[in-house]
Each structure stands twice: as structure tokens, then as C-alpha cells.
Design an enzyme around this catalytic site. Structure first.
Site, PDB file in Angstrom:
ATOM      1  N   ARG A   1       0.854  -1.188   0.000  1.00 48.81           N
ATOM      2  CA  ARG A   1       0.000   0.000   0.000  1.00 48.81           C
ATOM      3  C   ARG A   1       0.891   1.240   0.000  1.00 48.81           C
ATOM      4  NH1 ARG A   1      -3.424  -0.189   4.908  1.00 48.81           N
ATOM      5  NH2 ARG A   1      -4.767  -1.540   3.664  1.00 48.81           N
TER       6      ARG A   1
ATOM      7  N   ARG B   1      -4.246   2.317  17.498  1.00 49.11           N
ATOM      8  CA  ARG B   1      -4.844   1.720  16.307  1.00 49.11           C
ATOM      9  C   ARG B   1      -4.593   2.667  15.146  1.00 49.11           C
ATOM     10  NH1 ARG B   1      -8.863  -2.456  15.751  1.00 49.11           N
ATOM     11  NH2 ARG B   1      -8.196  -2.186  13.617  1.00 49.11           N
ATOM     12  N   LYS B   2      -5.154   2.314  13.987  1.00 49.93           N
ATOM     13  CA  LYS B   2      -4.993   3.179  12.824  1.00 49.93           C
ATOM     14  C   LYS B   2      -5.741   4.491  13.029  1.00 49.93           C
ATOM     15  CE  LYS B   2      -8.866   1.382  10.062  1.00 49.93           C
ATOM     16  NZ  LYS B   2      -9.243   0.772   8.786  1.00 49.93           N
TER      17      LYS B   2
ATOM     18  N   GLY C   1     -16.020  -7.469   2.369  1.00 48.92           N
ATOM     19  CA  GLY C   1     -15.931  -8.911   2.571  1.00 48.92           C
ATOM     20  C   GLY C   1     -16.069  -9.370   3.996  1.00 48.92           C
TER      21      GLY C   1
ATOM     22  N   CYS D   1     -13.846  -2.422   5.080  1.00 45.09           N
ATOM     23  CA  CYS D   1     -12.989  -1.613   4.198  1.00 45.09           C
ATOM     24  C   CYS D   1     -13.789  -1.035   3.033  1.00 45.09           C
ATOM     25  CB  CYS D   1     -11.827  -2.457   3.670  1.00 45.09           C
ATOM     26  SG  CYS D   1     -10.699  -3.018   4.965  1.00 45.09           S
ATOM     27  N   GLY D   2     -14.875  -1.706   2.666  1.00 44.29           N
ATOM     28  CA  GLY D   2     -15.738  -1.208   1.595  1.00 44.29           C
ATOM     29  C   GLY D   2     -16.722  -0.157   2.037  1.00 44.29           C
TER      30      GLY D   2
END
Length: 599
Positions: A145, A259-260, A517, A522-523
Site C-alpha cells: 500500500r 490503532r490506525k 468482505g 474496508c468497503g
């Protein structure tokens, strides 16, 4: 101005500069202020103040070690999650900053698997270098990424990424992500040192793009060319990215977050940047005749909870975006919890401290321990109809247009990337813009070249400027083709279901359909008109099959809010009739048979 300075590389600008004074930066240090686009109720405990919080809770949980890296203090290491233990055992950034990647790349996978330390290197720590091992579905191969602030990329960068994936044959491909970013697939470990050198040569980095780091700064994909833009977001997103990664050298100040953490800068009334789902969003606002930003904080998705960003009641001048970003990140780094990973995002800390308690911790970490209250109004027009960027549109520069191309579910092959690079050079300024909807914009095209561009085979047969109406808003995460966490296949299925639905109904308005998914979303299914989150379920015969929880009612723009679950555990084979029914009942679609009967 508060004393705060960092040396920055020159931002990668388009050949056109905005004439608006609001888009210029006159200092190497940036102030930004953002006003909330809407009033959002504070989180639970939002009225708490720092006076009500046990002072011991406000003791920083991390300390800087002799090597200059932040580590969790011994006294706070009880009950921490496995990822925190991996960070304590070995600092991930040493793989880059002390060139540990060279040694790792020279080891065989067999050697790596013999040691827990090196196994954790390839499965966890390499994510700090933007490398994600596809252990479950592509053992020995990695997704890489990139960092691509504002989604701006050049033809040279695109060609280089194409050259990397081309050598991996069927295992190699690229995706446009929901954070305006490139991801490339098929990478093998021995190639990584050379790939990292190649990225540097074309002005790219993959550093700090995964795990407990700051993700790609998102901005207006039409920055600098948009006739309706409020500010040009590119200088700000460039500064943020350069600061977070220390100009691609690695910034240990922010490599050990709980975390992110996501950040965006808003540049248009359309809110293409989705501020309500970011940990920090800068919303343009004027105060006392000065441009700046009001701040929203805490937006996030996770399997257990999704939360919209809330106002911090803070405004910063446009050249102070970095000090406040630093202060917010330090508060999160110092005080965020590190136990249950589902409760480690920044909004959980805001919940615990209350918005005023959290704000006071940010103020403590500002250079002068000052932070202005929010401007009374931001510059966003609330009742604004979000514009379509696909197709041909005039730029603010007279005689030029941009063309938005639809990239089906964001997936590209090497030859397609090479063609895009050629087209960007031949018709535009050699620049491409990525969007959070996984599409691509080619800017700076002379109007006299538009007709020839539209006749290019790539646009006629693959990346259409005028896709079918239901394809326009289609988004899909990686799915289980590559991702080990995904429960179902998404990209091919999203296309197949949408194509079948289009055959069954006629509809005149776009409907945004997002696929993810797994519950990590993430979508971003919660912001879609209709969302599909992968799960396993049983069909009518009791057989275990791939399915989806269906979400309905997500909105983006000035009246944004998250959607809710409409129906759980629908077998994927039953989704087409369900979507047809939803489109007819909720979005004005007409069944094809009814339409034909009327004719």
C-alpha cells in the site's frame, strides 16, 4: 504564530495554480481550521470534563526509549492485545529506519518461519512498511500500500507501479482504494528493497501506511481545478503526509498509535472526502476574517462499532494544521487504550474522557497550550447537491476540462495502468487523480483534445466516462480473492450482481452500492445507499453458503449519516431479487417488464 517548524519537500502540484488566495500557503508551517458540517450529538459521556477524570488515567502510557522510539511503559503492559506485544518485542520501524528489510529479504520463507520473531516480521511488522503478507490465499506474496496524499499521482509513478506488478503475471494487479490510494499485489519479499528504491526515485513511499499508523490523507479529487472549490486541499494533504512520514524517512513519533488513524481535509461543498468517517477532519471556516478550519474528530468503522465524527469545538488558522494534528495524535498515542482491539480507536478515548476532557488533553499538547473555540459557521453550503465527477467537466482554467473515468470496482492490470499513463501524458499534464469511490480523474485536458480522448479504446471498452447508472456508485473491497480476513468474494460478485440487477430494472438516479468482505468494512458499507457485508449463512436447503448482511440508508454529503442493517445473512444467490425490490420500493426503479408494457 506558535513556534513549530518541520522541513518539507515541495508539494507535487499540478501545472496550474489556483488564483484563489485561499488556496495559497505562505509558510512552511500550516494552520488549518474546520467547522463541523453538521451538529452531531456528543458521544456517551460527552459532557465529562477533565476535572471528573482520575488524574492517574491521564498519565501517558508510553515513553520514549534510548533509540528514539515510543514504547508502552511496563506498568501498562497487563492485558494488552497481541499486536502490542509484537511492537514491544521489536520496533517495527527498525525494518526500515535501520535497514532490517535487507536482511529479512535475503532469508528464505522456510528460514523465516522457524522463528516467531521473523514470522511476526512478515505477518505484522512489515505493515509499517506498507507490506501485507497474503498468508492465507497467496502465501509468500504481499500487497503493498502506497502513500498518495490527495490521490494525486503522476504518469511516471503509474508506469513504475505497472512495471512492478507486470513481472508477477497473474498474481500481479493494482487497486484504487477507498482512501484515494494505490495498492499493488503479487510482491515477493526478495524484491522489496529494490521496489522501495524505485518508489523513492519516482517520489512515492509505502511507509507507515498500515497497522497502527496514520493512513493516506484524503482531499478533494478536484483540488486546484474545481470551479466551485473552497480551498485547494493539495498543499495541506501534502504537508500532513510529509510530516507523518518525516519526508518518507520514517517518523517514530507516530508509529506506535493504539490503532490506525484517518485524516482528511475538506475542499468542496460536495464533501467528496467523507469527513464524518475520519478520526480528524479539517472543515474550512472563517474566523475574524481569517481562513482556517473547524475540527471534527473520532469517526471510524470497526466490526463492533461505527461512529460518526463529532465537533471538537476547535478552530485553527490555515497555517496551523500541523500543530493541532500533532497534539491530537499525541493525545491518542499517550492515552489510548491498548487492550481489546475493537475498543482502541480514538473515539473510544473520546467517549471515556468526554469531548471536553479530550479537548483539554489536546490543548495541553499544543505549542502554547492554546486552542481557539470553533468558528460559528463553516464555509460548507449545507443544502448542496453533490456533483458528479465522472464524464467531461470544465475546469476553473479556461479552455481546459477534466474527465472522470469509471474503474470497475477499482481493479487495474499492468497494461491498463500503462495506457492510463500514456493517455495522461498525451492529452493532459501527465497527472492522474484517484477518488475514494475507486475511480480515476484525468485533469488538465485542452478542450480541443476531448473528442480524441473519448475515442481511445481504453475509454470506450474498459474505463468509461459514462458507465451504466448503477455502476457509477459501485465500490468493493478486496474480498477473499486476496484478503485473508474477507469472508466472501466481493469484486467479481459486485459486478455480476449489479449487471443482473440492471437487466431487471430501469432507474434514472445513481444508487451507491458498496461491498465489503467482512465486518472490518474496508468497503465502507455504512455510507452506501445499499451496502453488503460478507458473512456465512445457510441457503434454503440448509447448506452453508456465502452471504451478506444488507445495509440501507447511508448518506454522504452535508446530511451524511450511517446506514442501518436492513436484513441479515442473505445468501449471495438471493441478493439480486432483494436488490431489485429495494430499488423499486426506495429509489424509484421500474421493473423492465413494466416499462416495456407501458411502451
Amino acid at each position: 504564530m506558535a513556534s513549530f517548524s518541520v522541513k518539507f519537500l515541495a508539494p507535487n502540484f499540478s501545472p496550474f495554480s489556483s488564483s484563489s488566495s485561499s488556496s495559497k500557503i505562505t509558510s512552511s508551517t500550516t494552520r488549518l481550521h474546520a467547522t463541523p458540517a453538521q451538529t452531531v450529538a456528543p458521544p456517551a459521556g460527552g459532557e465529562a470534563s477533565s476535572a471528573e477524570i482520575d488524574p492517574q488515567r491521564l498519565e501517558p502510557r508510553v515513553e520514549k526509549n534510548e533509540g528514539g522510539f515510543w514504547v508502552l511503559k511496563e506498568k501498562f503492559r497487563q492485558g494488552i492485545n497481541p499486536q502490542e506485544k509484537v511492537k514491544i518485542e521489536k520496533e517495527p520501524m527498525k525494518l526500515f529506519m535501520e535497514n532490517g528489510i535487507e536482511e529479512l529479504a535475503n532469508m528464505s520463507l522456510e528460514e523465516i518461519e522457524k522463528s516467531k520473531l521473523t514470522k511476526d516480521d512478515i505477518d505484522v511488522r512489515l505493515k509499517w512498511l506498507g507490506l501485507f503478507h497474503r498468508r492465507k490465499h497467496q502465501y509468500g506474496r504481499f500487497m503493498m500500500r502506497l502513500k498518495l496524499p490527495n490521490g494525486v499521482t503522476s504518469s511516471a509513478q503509474t508506469r513504475y507501479l505497472a512495471s512492478v506488478i507486470k513481472k508477477y503475471g497473474q498474481d500481479g494487479c493494482a487497486d484504487v482504494t477507498t482512501r484515494q490510494n494505490w495498492q499493488i499485489r503479487g510482491v515477493v519479499l526478495p524484491d522489496v528493497p529494490e521496489i522501495l528504491k524505485g518508489l523513492e526515485e519516482v517520489g512515492l513511499t509505502s511507509l507507515q501506511s498500515g497497522m497502527d499508523n496514520v493512513r493516506n490523507p484524503v482531499g478533494n479529487p478536484l483540488a486546484g481545478i474545481d470551479p466551485e472549490e473552497i480551498i485547494d486541499t493539495r498543499p495541506y494533504t501534502n504537508l500532513l503526509s510529509q510530516y507523518i512520514t518525516a519526508n518518507a524517512r520514517g517518523n517514530p513519533e507516530f508509529t506506535n498509535l493504539p490503532r490506525k488513524w484517518n485524516v482528511c481535509v475538506i475542499g468542496t461543498h460536495d464533501l467528496y472526502e467523507h469527513p464524518h468517517i475520519n478520526d480528524l477532519a479539517y472543515i474550512p471556516a472563517m474566523k475574524d476574517g481569517k481562513l482556517g478550519f473547524n475540527l471534527l474528530v473520532g469517526g471510524f468503522f470497526s466490526p463492533k462499532r461505527c461512529a460518526e465524527a463529532v465537533p471538537l469545538d476547535a478552530w485553527v488558522p490555515a497555517d496551523d494544521i500541523l500543530p493541532v494534528c500533532k497534539a491530537i495524535l499525541e493525545a491518542f498515542r499517550d492515552l489510548g487504550t491498548r487492550g481489546n482491539r475493537q475498543k482502541c480507536r480514538m473515539m473510544w478515548l473520546i467517549d471515556e474522557l468526554g469531548i471536553e476532557g479530550f479537548r483539554s488533553e489536546v490543548v495541553k499538547r499544543m505549542p502554547q497550550q492554546e486552542l481557539e473555540r470553533a468558528a460559528s459557521e463553516d464555509l460548507i453550503i449545507k443544502q448542496w447537491e453533490r456533483r458528479e465527477y465522472l464524464g467531461v467537466h470544465p475546469q476553473k482554467q479556461e479552455g481546459y476540462s477534466f474527465v472522470g473515468l469509471h474503474v470497475p470496482v477499482g481493479r487495474l492490470q499492468a497494461d491498463e495502468m500503462e495506457e492510463l499513463a500514456r493517455i495522461a501524458d498525451e492529452y493532459g499534464s501527465g497527472e492522474l487523480r484517484l477518488t475514494v469511490e475507486q475511480n480515476i480523474i484525468i485533469p488538465n485536458i485542452e478542450n480541443s483534445k476531448i473528442e480524441a480522448l473519448l475515442n481511445e479504446d481504453l475509454l470506450r471498452n474498459r474505463f468509461s466516462p459514462e458507465p451504466p447508472i448503477l455502476m457509477r456508485g459501485l465500490v468493493a473491497c478486496t474480498g477473499n480473492q486476496f484478503c485473508g480476513q474477507a469472508i466472501i468474494e466481493t469484486k467479481a460478485r459486485a459486478l455480476k450482481v449489479t449487471e443482473e440487477v440492471q437487466r431487471r430494472v430501469s432507474i434514472t438516479r445513481p444508487v451507491r452500492m458498496h461491498w465489503t468482505g467482512c465486518p472490518n468494512t474496508c468497503g465502507q458499507v455504512q455510507v452506501a445507499d445499499i451496502g453488503f457485508m460478507g458473512c456465512m449463512t445457510r441457503d434454503k436447503n440448509g447448506k452453508v453458503v456465502e452471504g451478506a448482511d444488507v445495509f440501507l440508508g447511508g448518506r454522504i454529503g452535508s446530511d451524511s449519516h450511517l446506514g442501518d442493517v436492513y436484513k441479515k445473512a442473505v445468501p449471495c444467490d438471493d441478493l439480486v431479487p432483494l436488490v431489485v425490490d429495494l430499488l423499486v420500493k426506495n429509489f424509484g426503479a421500474v421493473p423492465r417488464e413494466a416499462e416495456e408494457a407501458e411502451e
